[in-house]
Structures are given as C-alpha cells and as structure tokens.
Design a protein around this motif. Structure first.
Motif, PDB file in Angstrom:
ATOM      1  N   ARG A  50       0.816  -1.219   0.000  1.00 30.35           N
ATOM      2  CA  ARG A  50       0.000   0.000   0.000  1.00 30.35           C
ATOM      3  C   ARG A  50       0.849   1.269   0.000  1.00 30.35           C
ATOM      4  NH1 ARG A  50      -5.756  -1.182   0.253  1.00 30.35           N
ATOM      5  NH2 ARG A  50      -5.741  -3.420   0.644  1.00 30.35           N
ATOM      6  N   VAL A  51       1.808   1.348   0.896  1.00 26.43           N
ATOM      7  CA  VAL A  51       2.599   2.573   1.035  1.00 26.43           C
ATOM      8  C   VAL A  51       3.717   2.636  -0.002  1.00 26.43           C
ATOM      9  CG1 VAL A  51       4.078   3.891   2.603  1.00 26.43           C
ATOM     10  CG2 VAL A  51       2.052   2.736   3.482  1.00 26.43           C
ATOM     11  N   LEU A  52       4.477   1.539  -0.142  1.00 26.81           N
ATOM     12  CA  LEU A  52       5.610   1.537  -1.070  1.00 26.81           C
ATOM     13  C   LEU A  52       5.221   1.156  -2.493  1.00 26.81           C
ATOM     14  CD1 LEU A  52       8.295  -0.146   1.202  1.00 26.81           C
ATOM     15  CD2 LEU A  52       7.944   2.284   0.783  1.00 26.81           C
ATOM     16  N   ALA A  53       3.998   0.707  -2.693  1.00 25.97           N
ATOM     17  CA  ALA A  53       3.467   0.323  -4.002  1.00 25.97           C
ATOM     18  C   ALA A  53       4.337  -0.730  -4.693  1.00 25.97           C
ATOM     19  CB  ALA A  53       3.297   1.546  -4.900  1.00 25.97           C
ATOM     20  N   ALA A  54       4.758  -1.739  -3.937  1.00 30.22           N
ATOM     21  CA  ALA A  54       5.547  -2.837  -4.496  1.00 30.22           C
ATOM     22  C   ALA A  54       4.614  -3.825  -5.192  1.00 30.22           C
ATOM     23  CB  ALA A  54       6.318  -3.539  -3.390  1.00 30.22           C
ATOM     24  N   THR A  55       5.153  -4.557  -6.145  1.00 32.62           N
ATOM     25  CA  THR A  55       4.396  -5.591  -6.834  1.00 32.62           C
ATOM     26  C   THR A  55       5.122  -6.918  -6.690  1.00 32.62           C
ATOM     27  OG1 THR A  55       5.524  -5.189  -8.931  1.00 32.62           O
ATOM     28  CG2 THR A  55       3.482  -3.966  -8.535  1.00 32.62           C
ATOM     29  N   ASP A  56       4.419  -8.008  -6.953  1.00 31.68           N
ATOM     30  CA  ASP A  56       5.018  -9.341  -6.842  1.00 31.68           C
ATOM     31  C   ASP A  56       6.100  -9.574  -7.889  1.00 31.68           C
ATOM     32  OD1 ASP A  56       3.525 -10.108  -4.657  1.00 31.68           O
ATOM     33  OD2 ASP A  56       1.890 -10.882  -5.897  1.00 31.68           O
ATOM     34  N   GLU A  57       6.027  -8.895  -9.009  1.00 29.72           N
ATOM     35  CA  GLU A  57       7.009  -9.080 -10.075  1.00 29.72           C
ATOM     36  C   GLU A  57       8.366  -8.453  -9.736  1.00 29.72           C
ATOM     37  OE1 GLU A  57       3.916  -7.526 -11.034  1.00 29.72           O
ATOM     38  OE2 GLU A  57       3.067  -9.516 -11.349  1.00 29.72           O
ATOM     39  N   ASP A  58       8.394  -7.560  -8.766  1.00 30.46           N
ATOM     40  CA  ASP A  58       9.632  -6.867  -8.417  1.00 30.46           C
ATOM     41  C   ASP A  58      10.603  -7.722  -7.620  1.00 30.46           C
ATOM     42  OD1 ASP A  58       8.600  -4.634  -9.642  1.00 30.46           O
ATOM     43  OD2 ASP A  58       7.922  -3.702  -7.775  1.00 30.46           O
ATOM     44  N   PHE A  59      10.122  -8.801  -6.998  1.00 30.45           N
ATOM     45  CA  PHE A  59      10.952  -9.580  -6.086  1.00 30.45           C
ATOM     46  C   PHE A  59      10.917 -11.052  -6.440  1.00 30.45           C
ATOM     47  CE2 PHE A  59       9.244  -5.918  -3.859  1.00 30.45           C
ATOM     48  CZ  PHE A  59      10.422  -5.274  -3.529  1.00 30.45           C
ATOM     49  N   GLN A  60      12.026 -11.728  -6.161  1.00 28.00           N
ATOM     50  CA  GLN A  60      12.130 -13.154  -6.434  1.00 28.00           C
ATOM     51  C   GLN A  60      11.522 -13.945  -5.278  1.00 28.00           C
ATOM     52  OE1 GLN A  60      16.253 -13.981  -6.870  1.00 28.00           O
ATOM     53  NE2 GLN A  60      16.501 -12.706  -8.674  1.00 28.00           N
ATOM     54  N   ASN A  61      10.795 -14.985  -5.605  1.00 28.11           N
ATOM     55  CA  ASN A  61      10.222 -15.946  -4.651  1.00 28.11           C
ATOM     56  C   ASN A  61       9.689 -15.275  -3.396  1.00 28.11           C
ATOM     57  OD1 ASN A  61      10.928 -17.901  -6.492  1.00 28.11           O
ATOM     58  ND2 ASN A  61      12.868 -18.324  -5.509  1.00 28.11           N
ATOM     59  N   SER A  62      10.300 -15.520  -2.256  1.00 23.66           N
ATOM     60  CA  SER A  62       9.815 -14.969  -0.993  1.00 23.66           C
ATOM     61  C   SER A  62      10.799 -13.955  -0.420  1.00 23.66           C
ATOM     62  CB  SER A  62       9.580 -16.095  -0.001  1.00 23.66           C
ATOM     63  OG  SER A  62      10.775 -16.803   0.206  1.00 23.66           O
TER      64      SER A  62
END
Length: 87
Positions: A50-62
């Motif tokens: 919500r605050v940083l507006a990160a998406t799942d595609e930006d990070f690997q696995n967990s």
C-alpha cells in the motif's frame, strides 16, 4: 533495493515497539510470539503493497517476506525480555 531497505527497517522498528509493548504489559506465553509474527507479516505486507506500491514481479520468490525476519524476531525477543524483567 530501496523497497527492501524500507521493509527491513520497518520490521526492526515494529519488532522493537511490539517487544517493548508486550514487556510493559507483562504479556507472556506462546500467544505473544505467534501474535507478533502474524502482526509483523500483516503490517509489513500492508506497508509494502500500500505505502511503497511494491508488486510481486519486483521480487524473487519470498524475498520480500524474508527480508529482516530473523533480526526483527531477535529484537522483539530481546526488548520483550528486558522490559518484562526490569519494568
């Protein structure tokens, strides 16, 4: 990389605040630890998405879920024990 740094420091602050709060309130038991872990994951996910507006595609696995996890648990336990013992 900035998102992971923000999540890391957010979790450290959260661990410290929740540990001090649990120690001052003299809470004990496994429910405190389980509540901390659930609260930490929930609040850090909300903060990241919500605050940083990160998406799942930006990070690997967990990578996002594990960032600063062990350090945060250590800070929580240390602050909880110290505040519980001396306050």
């Amino acid at each position: 990389m900035e998102t992971l740094d923000c999540i890391f420091w957010f979790r450290q602050l959260l661990g410290l605040l929740l540990g001090v709060g649990a120690g001052v309130l003299h809470l004990t038991g496994m429910y405190v630890i389980v509540g901390f872990v659930m609260g930490m994951f929930t609040l850090s996910q909300l903060y990241a998405y919500r605050v940083l507006a990160a998406t799942d595609e930006d990070f690997q696995n967990s990578e996002l879920q594990l960032e600063g996890l062990a350090n945060s648990i250590g800070i929580f336990l240390l602050s909880w024990i110290v505040c519980f013992s001396f306050l």
